[in-house]
Every structure is written in C-alpha cells, then in structure tokens.
Write an enzyme that holds these catalytic residues in place. Structure first.
Site, PDB file in Angstrom:
ATOM      1  N   ASP A  39       0.761  -1.144   0.127  1.00 42.96           N
ATOM      2  CA  ASP A  39       0.160   0.048  -0.026  1.00 42.96           C
ATOM      3  C   ASP A  39       0.935   1.029  -0.096  1.00 42.96           C
ATOM      4  OD1 ASP A  39      -3.216   0.106   1.331  1.00 42.96           O
ATOM      5  OD2 ASP A  39      -2.465   1.580   0.385  1.00 42.96           O
ATOM      6  N   ASP A  61      -3.043   4.786  -2.299  1.00 45.85           N
ATOM      7  CA  ASP A  61      -4.160   5.295  -1.593  1.00 45.85           C
ATOM      8  C   ASP A  61      -4.583   6.716  -1.843  1.00 45.85           C
ATOM      9  OD1 ASP A  61      -5.344   5.144   1.204  1.00 45.85           O
ATOM     10  OD2 ASP A  61      -4.319   7.047   1.553  1.00 45.85           O
ATOM     11  N   GLU A 104      -6.355   4.110  -5.677  1.00 43.06           N
ATOM     12  CA  GLU A 104      -7.577   4.375  -5.144  1.00 43.06           C
ATOM     13  C   GLU A 104      -8.112   5.622  -5.552  1.00 43.06           C
ATOM     14  OE1 GLU A 104      -8.053   5.467  -1.221  1.00 43.06           O
ATOM     15  OE2 GLU A 104      -9.827   4.550  -0.831  1.00 43.06           O
ATOM     16  N   HIS A 148     -11.574  -2.843   3.399  1.00 39.25           N
ATOM     17  CA  HIS A 148     -11.300  -2.539   4.549  1.00 39.25           C
ATOM     18  C   HIS A 148     -12.042  -1.178   5.161  1.00 39.25           C
ATOM     19  CE1 HIS A 148      -8.555  -0.277   2.530  1.00 39.25           C
ATOM     20  NE2 HIS A 148      -8.289   0.638   3.518  1.00 39.25           N
ATOM     21  N   ASP A 149     -12.488  -0.510   4.083  1.00 39.10           N
ATOM     22  CA  ASP A 149     -13.406   0.878   4.183  1.00 39.10           C
ATOM     23  C   ASP A 149     -14.747   0.619   3.899  1.00 39.10           C
ATOM     24  OD1 ASP A 149     -11.036   2.611   2.454  1.00 39.10           O
ATOM     25  OD2 ASP A 149     -10.994   2.299   4.391  1.00 39.10           O
TER      26      ASP A 149
END
Ligand code: TEU
Ligand code: CA
Length: 564
Positions: free
Chosen positions: A98, A200, A259, A332-333
C-alpha cells in the site's frame, strides 16, 4: 487483447491488523500471515494486496505513516517481512504493498522538521497557509474525517492542510524535492522485490491553485463544505502519475491500482489506458456509494439493482479494450458485501456465492477481501462505544455538536456502512476469539464466528470457501472470465442481473438473481444458444439441462452457462 499476469490473477486483500495474531497481543502480525501462506495458496489466489505495514502511530490504522521504510513494530520486523515475501514468491504468489503518499503521519521526521519554522528546508514538503482574513482556517473544506481540513500550529501561527485526520498532514506534490523522495522510496521497495503498489487516494495529490473555499451556501450544519471540486483528480494529477511511471514504475514488471475516490469513467480511461503509461487499474466508488442518503454513508437508503447495473455497465463497456477494471464490492473501508449487496441472514451462503460469481465473471481483475471467502458479515455492535474506527468516532463527536443525526440514527448508519464492519478479526475457527488471537483482540470478534469460520467452511463441500476455490480454478482454465466482453441483457429487470461474456467464438451466459424472491428468467430472442449448452458453475443443485428459454431462478441463485 494483451495478456498480463495482473489481468488474469485474483488479488486477496489482507488487513494485517485483523488477519492472524501469533504473539497474543491481540493484533495481527506478519508472522501470522506467514503461517497462513498455505491457506492462501490452497484458496488459489495469485496476488496479495497488503494494507500498510509501515511504522505508524496508528491514528488511522497505519494510513498515517511515520517511516516509509520501517515495519510497524506491532506487526514485526523487516526480516519477518523479507521472510513473508520469500515464502509468497516460493509458492508463486505476488505481493502488492500500500502506497500512502497523499499524506504522511504528523510524526514523520519530515513533518516534525517542517513545523519547526517557516524557514525549515522541509516547510514546503507540506501545505501551510496563514489564517483567513477573519483569523480562521484558510478555507471551509471539510475533512473526510469530520471537522476542518486545517489544523492550526501554534509554533508558527500557520495552518496545515489535512484532508483526513489532523495527524495525516497532506504532502505538497507541487514540490519536486518531495516527489523525488517518494520515488526514491518506491525504488527501495521495488528493489526488495515487491510486485506492485495499491495507491491510497492517489487522485487527491494535486490541489487547485489558491486552495479556494467552496461556496458558502454549500456549508453544512458543521460549518464546513465538501472541497472535492478543488482536489479530486486535480489539475496536475496525470502529470505527477506520468512522472512517477517514467521515473519508477516503467522500470519494473509490477502492478499498480490507484484508489481514486469519486473518479469518473472518462478519467478511469485516462488513468488506466494501455498507452497512457500511468496505472494498470483504479478502484472506482460509484457502485459502492449507491444507497447513500442526506448525510451520505451515515444515512443509508434502499438502492435498486438497475442502479448497480447502470454503473457497472458503464465501467465494463467504457474500459473494454481501452483500460482495465478492478472488480470489488468490499474492502477495509466498506461494509461486508454479503450484508450490503446480498443477504446476511437466511440466504447468506447463496448470496455470497452469487456475488462471487458476479465479480469473477465481469471483465477485469477480481479482489477478494479477507473473510469474504467465508461469507463474513457486518458486525452489529449494540452501541457506538464498541467501534474503533476514527471515521466513526469523529462523526460521533460531530453529531454531538451539530445534532444533525441522533446517536440511534448514527448507530444504524454504522451498522450498514461503518468501516469496522470489515475490520473485525478474521474468523479461523470456533474457539475463543475465532482462533484469531489468544489475547484480547484489538477490535471485538463478530459473535457469529462460532458458525462462520474457515475450519467449518473447509469441512463443508458446499461452503462459500469451496465455491470460491471452484471459481478461482475455473479462472485458470477459461480466459473468457477475465477477458470476455461483457454485454448486459434485461437491463430493466429489478431482480435478475444477466449478461453474456464473449471471447472469440465462445459465449457464456451469466444469470444472477440479486433478490430474496424467486425470479423468472426469460431468454431474450437475440441470445442464441447452441443445442447443448454446458453448465459451468451454479450455487444451487441444477436439474439436467433445461431449455434456457425460461428458468425460474431461486432466491440469490447464480448460474453460468457456456452457450456457444
Ligand atoms: O480511503 C480513502 C477514502 O476515501 C476513505 O475515507 C473511504 O472512501 C471512506 O472511508 C468511505 O466512507 C483511503 C484508505 O483506504 C482509508 O483506509 C484511509 O482511512 C484513507 O484513505 C486515508 O488514508
Ligand atoms: Ca500480534
């Protein structure tokens, strides 16, 4: 069609904090992932995406990085990481890390130096501004995590920008020296042998000149406004990513997925176009953001299947031959997909398998989020005090001030869309704490672990887990799953999601009942079927070959046929 390993592979996302704890501190760790490599191999996945494992004060569970080239001590050591990478590569699994470079932690040495004085050589590694004329924050942008996007620093009297938490100061990508530091760090990880990055909020790194306020009339009861028009896919974002590709990515055989919140499909083509030399794919958010009411995710409203079809049809059609889609319904969000898009009670197994069939037959790269493969569900804690996610806790603080929602309203919104739904520990077996830890888990385990866990699923030939294994095995045999062109049929049907996939002379027909009631599929004239269509996979036992003209689909039934 250019074949690529990252197009044909299936990605498994690991949230290390909640995956498997080997030293009893209640926090998942790298040695825990090492121990589960055989499980991952047997599942049949090809690529791991690891959420951040770097040194961090954990204000936002590792998305606030204080050292980009050190491992978070609770997760283990750099030699644990090197062992994990080696073990994964030994069994043919690639590792994608990430990359969190829109912001760092406020405890990163760069920021510690930057805030010391206006003359610091690191000052413009970050985005500092003096107070507004009224002596307040420089503009009215709301943070993603409630409150202002600006934090006053007493030392110099300036404010610094933080689109997320106040411990996540935004990095200044206008500064070439900063960009070069980022590229140096990326080379360092690639030289260690990693196989790519998930990036991210990478489309937020370029902000509009002058950082203008949003119109006053857009301010909410909290006194702030959505500033996204001034930083979502901003003016120089493609220049920066092209530079990153030129300076770093182009030198390795690696995979990248950006993302990109609120990205449009037109921008999706620009980010992922084969000859754009930017990224391989992006995570778009239109589909996971359906069903949002007056206060967004916190006030969920019913969504319609035709809305999901319209969005996914747009992305499948627009990127075919022009870019590449990521395929996900949770991470995870996000809430657990079986709770949000399926049924996490009566039809949990059937709907989990139906959703998996959907994601693994669209055109693109499927992402499995840890626990999805055993149908893990949302967690319905009885009050807000059980939650740990700062996005939830900050929102709770906000509504205490603004009264825009009652605590009951917020709790029911969190039950549907809160990020902690996805962060409860992985459920390995029916022993205490689901076998995740021998200690006290950092976040409570979902009480349904006694019936929903890997051990139980492994023993059940009809389990969701074994269905995922079948799907992944099929993908290795049939290129049509990854590359076949998607064509939607019955666009207006509110229960059945049906489409064909075509690759050269082969055509598959995918039938999905997204509802809890029986639905009658009537094959449209234009869909031609050979005399003996072949059933590829189904989530219910299927009687011998019916004629495909009319099929009564059971609740959440999925069927895939080869029809030519
Ligand atoms: O998420 C970006 C983001 O927009 C999330 O805030 C998400 O859209 C929202 O929570 C859904 O309601 C990335 C990471 O995935 C997330 O975990 C981090 O908290 C965030 O960036 C800041 O790094
Ligand atoms: Ca641990």
């Amino acid at each position: 069609m250019e074949r690529k390993w990252w197009k044909e592979g299936v990605v498994y996302q690991i949230y290390p904090r909640s995956f498997y704890d080997t030293n009893g501190d209640g926090i998942g760790d790298l040695r825990g992932i090492i121990e589960k490599v055989p499980y991952l191999k047997e599942l049949g996945i090809d690529i791991i995406w690891l959420n951040p494992i770097y040194a961090s004060p954990n204000d936002d569970n590792g998305y606030d990085i204080s050292h980009y080239q050190e491992i978070l001590k609770e997760f283990g050591t750099m030699s644990d990481f090197e062992e994990l990478l080696e073990k994964l590569h030994e069994v043919g699994i690639k590792l994608v890390m990430d990359l969190v470079v829109n912001h760092s932690s406020d405890e990163h040495p760069w920021f510690v130096e930057s805030k010391k004085s206006k003359a610091s050589p690191y000052r413009d590694y970050y985005i500092w501004r003096g107070p507004s004329e009224e002596g307040k924050e420089p503009n009215n942008w709301r943070s993603f995590f409630s409150g202002s996007s600006w934090q006053l620093d007493e030392t110099t009297g300036d404010y610094y920008l933080h689109l997320f938490s106040k411990k996540q100061p935004d990095l200044n990508w206008e500064n070439k020296k900063l960009r070069e530091e980022i590229y140096r760090m990326m080379h360092w990880w690639f030289e260690k042998g990693i196989d790519g990055f998930r990036m991210d909020v990478i489309n937020l790194i370029s902000k509009v000149e002058g950082l203008p306020s949003a119109p006053k009339e857009e301010e909410g009861p909290d006194g702030y406004a959505w500033g996204g028009n001034y930083f979502v896919t901003g003016p120089k974002v493609h220049d920066y990513i092209k530079e990153m590709n030129r300076e770093v990515l182009s030198k390795y055989d690696v995979m990248t997925v950006g993302e990109t919140c609120d990205v449009t499909v037109e921008e999706g083509i620009l980010f992922t176009g084969e000859n754009r030399k930017e990224l391989n794919m992006v995570f778009q958010f239109e589909h996971v953001n359906i069903g949002q009411g007056r206060e967004g995710k916190w006030t969920p409203i019913p969504w319609k299947l035709t809305e999901l079809k319209r969005i996914m049809d747009k992305w499948q059609t627009a990127l075919h031959g022009k870019g590449w889609n990521s395929l996900y319904l949770n991470n995870h969000d996000q809430p657990r997909q079986v709770s949000k898009f399926g049924n996490d009670t009566v039809y949990r197994k059937e709907s989990a398998k139906m959703l998996a069939t959907y994601l693994h037959t669209l055109e693109g790269t499927p992402y499995i989020y840890q626990g999805e493969e055993i149908g893990m569900t949302n967690v319905y804690f009885e009050d807000l005090s059980h939650y740990k996610d700062l996005e939830i806790l900050n929102k709770w603080e906000e509504i205490k001030r603004t009264k825009s929602l009652t605590e009951e309203e917020l709790l029911s919104g969190v039950h549907v869309n809160g990020r902690d739904n996805a962060r409860t520990p992985m459920q390995w077996n029916a022993s205490l704490n689901a076998g995740f830890t021998t200690g006290v888990p950092w976040l409570e385990v979902n009480p349904n672990y006694t019936t929903i866990n890997v051990e139980e699923a492994s023993k059940d030939s009809n389990s969701i887990l074994n269905y995922y294994k079948q799907l992944l095995a099929l993908r290795k045999k049939h290129l049509i799953m990854a590359y076949g062109q998607y064509h939607l049929i019955l666009p207006e049907h509110e229960q059945i999601y049906a489409y064909t996939k075509t690759l050269e002379s082969e055509t598959w027909l995918v039938l999905l009942n997204f509802s809890g009631e029986e639905a009658l599929f009537q094959k449209p004239e234009e869909i031609e079927v050979v005399s003996s269509p072949q059933l590829i996979i189904a989530n219910y036992p299927v009687e011998q070959m019916p004629d495909l003209n009319t099929i009564a689909l059971k609740p959440y039934e999925a069927r895939v046929y080869k029809i030519s």
